[in-house]
Design an enzyme around this catalytic site. Structure first.
Site, mmCIF file in Angstrom:
data_model
loop_
_atom_site.group_PDB
_atom_site.id
_atom_site.type_symbol
_atom_site.label_atom_id
_atom_site.label_comp_id
_atom_site.label_asym_id
_atom_site.label_seq_id
_atom_site.Cartn_x
_atom_site.Cartn_y
_atom_site.Cartn_z
ATOM 1 N N PRO A 2 0.810 -1.216 0.000
ATOM 2 C CA PRO A 2 0.000 0.000 0.000
ATOM 3 C C PRO A 2 0.848 1.272 0.000
ATOM 4 C CG PRO A 2 -0.755 -1.552 1.667
ATOM 5 C CD PRO A 2 0.554 -2.043 1.186
ATOM 6 N N GLU A 3 0.658 2.064 -1.021
ATOM 7 C CA GLU A 3 1.245 3.396 -1.075
ATOM 8 C C GLU A 3 0.085 4.388 -0.993
ATOM 9 O OE1 GLU A 3 4.020 3.739 -4.361
ATOM 10 O OE2 GLU A 3 4.472 1.605 -4.277
#
Length: 291
Positions: A2-3
């Site tokens: 997850p960015e």
DNA sequence: AGCGGGACCTGTGGGC
DNA sequence: TGCCCACAGGTCCCGC
């Protein structure tokens, strides 16, 4: 992994699930999911989730006391999903079973923490699942947040800054990719969106930040914002096991131009995409299109 | 100052 | 087919 776009998607999908729900019980099943600075998670019991926001790659679950104030300021449950973390709501019980509380769903082998949430007679459970155990939860007051170096030094949001401010921040002898990944320079960029935005801007990842011409920085600013915005619209990239709070995968992996495409033809010129290690990370780029 | 490398983790996949 | 090892990467930490 997850960015920013994935965490933004989680915040948006999680908020309607938990806002207005009171924490009834806390079950920390694996203490490795706790940040060293955290208050005991049990402190959450009796408190109510007010909102879910995002800052960089951090998920911020805002908490308020029920009823009147009586001291104690606001608190926040900050969650960093790192590589494989996920916050998953389970089993809202509206009708209720014999005991009126419903049955808690079974935790999986990677469930690190379970919060029992209540709203009136309704019950649901919020699981923090994390295969790799890199993810961390931090229950904090504003004072505690200020003692957290990572939080204090977190750079600005890339979608909020103008080209001029980005230009001011992208300085130094480091490779431009290392600078993009530095959360104190700008917050929320990881390996995927660093590679994608550098390709879109036609800039080689190993270029020193100081060597970028003003028009290159302007291009990078434009493409970085465009890539992040498109990825948010696609609900993020699900390369491996990322899911939003509804258990849905993102769709941006279908639009990745270079990340994970090493050895395949460059989508712009058709030459073979190169793989290298830059800033200690696997990096894919086109030697011809990125100067 | 900045970089490389290791540590933390576990599931996946490539190579033999 | 099965086993082993490299690899994935966000962040911290250490040493050069």
């Amino acid at each position: 992994m997850p960015e920013l776009p994935e965490v933004e998607t989680v915040a948006r999908t999680l908020a309607p699930h938990v806002t207005g729900w009171r924490v009834e019980a806390v079950d920390v099943r694996d203490r490795r999911c706790l940040h060293p600075l955290t208050l005991p998670l049990e402190t959450l019991a009796g408190l109510t989730f007010a909102d879910v926001r995002r800052r960089g790659k951090l998920l911020l679950l805002e908490v308020r006391r029920d009823g009147e104030g009586g001291g104690g300021g606001p608190m926040v449950l900050a969650v960093h999903l790192r590589m494989t973390g996920a916050l998953l709501p389970h089993g809202v019980e509206t009708s209720g079973t014999a005991d009126g509380h419903g049955l808690a769903p079974s935790p999986g082998p990677h469930t690190r923490c379970v919060l029992t949430l209540a709203r009136g007679k309704e019950r649901q459970w919020l699981f923090f699942d994390d295969i790799r155990t890199f993810g961390k939860m931090l229950l904090a007051t504003p004072d505690i947040l200020q003692r957290w170096d990572f939080w204090r030094e977190l750079g600005p949001e890339p979608l909020d800054i103008g080209a001029d401010e980005l230009a001011r921040r992208l300085r130094g002898k480091r490779a431009i990719k290392a600078v993009l990944l530095d959360q104190t320079i700008i917050a929320g960029i990881g390996n995927i969106y660093a590679d994608e935005s550098l390709f879109a801007a036609g800039i080689a990842p190993q270029r020193k930040a100081d060597s970028l011409k003003p028009e290159e920085v302007a291009r990078l600013h434009k493409e970085l914002q465009a890539v992040l915005q498109q990825a948010i619209e696609q609900c993020g990239t699900s390369f491996r096991n990322y899911r939003d709070a509804n258990g849905n995968a993102g769709a941006f992996q279908n639009q990745l131009l270079v990340y994970g495409q090493g050895g395949k033809p460059c989508p712009r010129c058709g030459r073979k995409l190169s793989k290298a290690t830059v800033a200690g990370r696997g990096t894919v780029f086109c030697r011809h299109c990125q100067a």
